[in-house]
Design an enzyme around this catalytic site. Structure first.
Site, PDB file in Angstrom:
ATOM      1  N   ARG A 295     -33.007  92.787  78.997  1.00  0.00           N
ATOM      2  CA  ARG A 295     -34.398  92.360  79.166  1.00  0.00           C
ATOM      3  C   ARG A 295     -35.126  93.249  80.174  1.00  0.00           C
ATOM      4  O   ARG A 295     -36.285  93.609  79.962  1.00  0.00           O
ATOM      5  CB  ARG A 295     -34.442  90.891  79.583  1.00  0.00           C
ATOM      6  CG  ARG A 295     -34.167  89.961  78.424  1.00  0.00           C
ATOM      7  CD  ARG A 295     -34.040  88.506  78.833  1.00  0.00           C
ATOM      8  NE  ARG A 295     -33.954  87.664  77.636  1.00  0.00           N
ATOM      9  CZ  ARG A 295     -33.737  86.361  77.646  1.00  0.00           C
ATOM     10  NH1 ARG A 295     -33.557  85.728  78.802  1.00  0.00           N
ATOM     11  NH2 ARG A 295     -33.681  85.670  76.513  1.00  0.00           N
ATOM     12  N   TYR A 438     -38.361  91.553  70.916  1.00  0.00           N
ATOM     13  CA  TYR A 438     -36.905  91.419  70.980  1.00  0.00           C
ATOM     14  C   TYR A 438     -36.412  91.133  72.391  1.00  0.00           C
ATOM     15  O   TYR A 438     -37.138  91.221  73.359  1.00  0.00           O
ATOM     16  CB  TYR A 438     -36.165  92.582  70.340  1.00  0.00           C
ATOM     17  CG  TYR A 438     -36.451  94.000  70.764  1.00  0.00           C
ATOM     18  CD1 TYR A 438     -36.981  94.348  71.999  1.00  0.00           C
ATOM     19  CD2 TYR A 438     -36.133  95.047  69.883  1.00  0.00           C
ATOM     20  CE1 TYR A 438     -37.190  95.661  72.352  1.00  0.00           C
ATOM     21  CE2 TYR A 438     -36.340  96.370  70.227  1.00  0.00           C
ATOM     22  CZ  TYR A 438     -36.855  96.675  71.463  1.00  0.00           C
ATOM     23  OH  TYR A 438     -37.054  97.987  71.801  1.00  0.00           O
ATOM     24  N   GLU A 439     -35.133  90.740  72.463  1.00  0.00           N
ATOM     25  CA  GLU A 439     -34.512  90.214  73.690  1.00  0.00           C
ATOM     26  C   GLU A 439     -35.250  88.971  74.208  1.00  0.00           C
ATOM     27  O   GLU A 439     -35.311  88.717  75.407  1.00  0.00           O
ATOM     28  CB  GLU A 439     -34.447  91.282  74.788  1.00  0.00           C
ATOM     29  CG  GLU A 439     -33.700  92.538  74.411  1.00  0.00           C
ATOM     30  CD  GLU A 439     -32.300  92.266  73.879  1.00  0.00           C
ATOM     31  OE1 GLU A 439     -31.715  91.228  74.228  1.00  0.00           O
ATOM     32  OE2 GLU A 439     -31.797  93.085  73.100  1.00  0.00           O
ATOM     33  N   GLY A 440     -35.790  88.205  73.290  1.00  0.00           N
ATOM     34  CA  GLY A 440     -36.555  87.008  73.638  1.00  0.00           C
ATOM     35  C   GLY A 440     -38.028  87.343  73.707  1.00  0.00           C
ATOM     36  O   GLY A 440     -38.450  88.173  74.513  1.00  0.00           O
TER      37      GLY A 440
END
Length: 586
Positions: A295, A438-440
């Site tokens: 992140r 992406y990655e949340g």
């Protein structure tokens, strides 16, 4: 297409003049690391980014990746650039010395990672995920797993991926359905399909190590029943050499808006052999080791794109002739003045500059905290870990939002030329957009910040972050700047504590506003601190540039936080009241 040049002067200012990185290393007992080594790494990193991978960016976007007979090919030159990268040891910068890594501080590696993101985001993405896989295996793998895989992952001989998402299960991993059946030899048979897997297959390395989330038989329902497995593309033999292919295949390559040169794959696991990483049913905790690192690295992608866009827009603004400046003729020898003299263009450029350089300062401050967590004593490491946890969703969410905002401004400065492919500005905006997802997604980052990092730990992460910023403010020498920074800090801290009194729905409704309110507040403090440090710089462009950009930020960008703050306590009723059928006309 604009040529990328690493902003070495700004990087050196931040590391040496602002963060006093040599003193930082000495305090951590890192006597082997000093300013000279930092500058050498920066210079060599800049050379590789500018000469080896930046020239591949445009062609990579044009060529994209292809799947033929189950094998992925990446754009011309990508594989050879990767081989040069690992031959020069760049992949091993952060790896453990126990497995032939260099064990460099994060504050040395992060600026290089930024450069790679600016130069070629698609190319960098595959390397980034390998670094994250190394963290998970190093922290949670058993000794046999480490002996088999770590040295090859750290060197870059093999790459790694992160396999979470399934067609029906994105953010809500409780819905995950991939299965793991135990085998008699201690391995597991992994079956299921994963989507959106960056670097799922490529022609750079002979092996790829997939870190896969799956469920064991009779595992508890929900996220408490998920385990993590390392599933290699090719099964290693006992001596470490490669043996037979595993039951892992590429279903397809995603057709995407951006990062077209990165192979984003649908991966199928059909009884593939894998090995448990960490404890059974504790896979999510193991995966978060690499997810939190990823992140922050995605935040660096936003920063990298912002820098590239700013450089392109600045170069174009200086060259593009258009009318005369409203304040009077600026370039009498020319038929018209460059748009650089137009106040509106100046405003856009300064916005790009202020946000990009502010995010760079935030990223390097974060990297310094990573050093403390890694090398500091127990108490120091514990406090740094709290700061890192609190800042991670801000770095990921805000910096990637800024990457898209700044790249949009870059297109605006180019006008119509920004919208067509040959100038490269539209590619930057297309590439930047995925970083917000992406990655949340950034909405998930905001929810994580306000619900978990702020409201659920009794304010410990908030207090640690406040304490770190308080030290930064206390070092400001100019009285007016010190007072201004203290006021920003006090307002942010008191507001943050007050937010924890909201009920769950109002808290959720305020999440995105709180993330941006916090980010603009923190950047305000960082700008006042940087401008104060710049008084003593030997570079005239830094000394005056930081002061003037700080003044711009405080006057024109910091007020944005008031709008976000106004929404924090407005409740969620207006968000939840409209009935479902009111969203359309049926």
């Amino acid at each position: 297409m604009p040529q990328y040049h690493a902003p070495l002067i700004d990087m050196q200012f931040l590391l040496h003049d602002w963060l006093n990185i040599s003193k930082h290393y000495q305090a951590l007992g890192l006597e082997d690391f000093d300013a000279e080594l930092v500058n050498e790494i920066l210079n060599q990193g800049a050379k590789f980014a500018q000469e080896a991978i930046a020239p591949l960016n445009r062609e990579g976007d044009e060529q994209s990746c292809h799947l033929v007979d189950g094998k992925v090919t990446t754009p011309h030159g990508f594989a050879s650039a990767y081989h040069e990268y690992i031959a020069n040891g760049w992949n091993a910068m952060l790896g453990s010395a126990d497995y032939d890594g260099q064990d460099l501080p994060n504050s040395m590696a992060v600026p290089v990672h930024e450069m790679l993101n600016s130069a070629n985001l698609s190319w960098r993405l595959v390397c980034m995920l390998t670094e994250s896989a190394v963290l998970a295996v190093n922290k949670h793998g058993d000794d046999k797993l480490k002996r088999t895989y770590l040295a090859k992952l750290i060197s870059g001989e093999w790459t790694g991926t992160m396999c979470l998402t399934e067609p029906h299960a994105g953010t809500d991993l409780s819905l995950l359905s991939s299965k793991a059946e135990p085998n008699t030899d201690g391995s597991y048979s992994i079956s299921g399909s994963k989507i959106f897997i960056s670097g799922g297959d490529q022609d750079w390395t002979d092996n790829i190590c997939h870190l896969v989330l799956a469920r064991l038989p009779d595992a508890p329902a929900g996220v408490k029943g998920i385990s993590l497995f390392l599933v290699p593309k090719i099964l290693p033999k006992a001596d470490g050499s490669l043996g037979e292919a595993n039951a892992v295949s590429v279903g397809s390559i995603e057709k995407k808006m951006g990062i077209k040169a990165c192979p984003t794959c649908v991966m199928n696991f059909d009884g593939a052999r894998g090995w448990l990483v960490g404890d059974e049913n504790r896979g999510l905790a193991c995966m978060f080791t690499m997810m939190n690192e990823a992140r922050f690295q995605v935040g660096l992608q936003g920063l990298g794109i912002a820098e590239a866009s700013y450089q392109g827009a600045l170069s174009y603004a200086r060259e593009r002739l258009q009318s005369r400046a409203p304040q009077g003729v600026a370039e009498p020898a020319k038929k018209a003045d460059s748009i650089m003299f137009q106040p509106d263009v100046r405003k856009m450029l300064l916005t790009q500059k202020a946000l990009t350089e502010g995010c760079r300062a935030l990223a390097y401050l974060y990297a310094q905290q990573m050093d403390i967590e890694k090398y500091g004593d127990t108490e120091q490491a514990h406090e740094a870990a709290k700061v890192i946890a609190f800042l991670t969703p801000i770095c990921k969410g805000f910096m990637t939002d800024i990457g898209t905002d700044v790249s949009s401004l870059g297109i605006q400065i180019f006008g119509g030329h920004g919208y067509i492919r040959e100038w490269g500005m539209e590619q930057l905006m297309r590439d930047s957009r995925i970083a917000q997802l992406y990655e949340g997604t950034n909405g998930i980052q905001a929810a994580d910040l306000i619900s978990r990092k702020l409201a659920r730990d009794n304010g410990l992460m908030l207090a640690a972050t406040h304490k770190m910023l308080e030290k930064l403010v206390a070092d400001i020498q100019l009285p007016a700047s010190l007072e201004f920074a203290q006021n920003i800090l006090d307002d942010w801290f008191s507001t943050s504590k007050l937010i924890t009194t909201l009920d769950p729905s109002d808290l959720a409704g305020a999440a995105y506003d709180y993330m941006h309110y916090s980010a603009y507040s923190i950047l305000g403090i960082l700008w006042l601190s940087m401008a104060d440090s710049a008084q003593h710089s030997n570079f005239a462009s830094i000394k005056s540039g930081k002061a003037n950009t700080c003044a711009f930020y405080l006057k024109r960008l910091l007020p944005r936080r008031e709008g976000f703050k106004a929404n924090l306590f407005s409740g969620a009723e207006d968000l939840l009241t409209p009935a479902d059928n009111e969203f359309d006309y049926q």
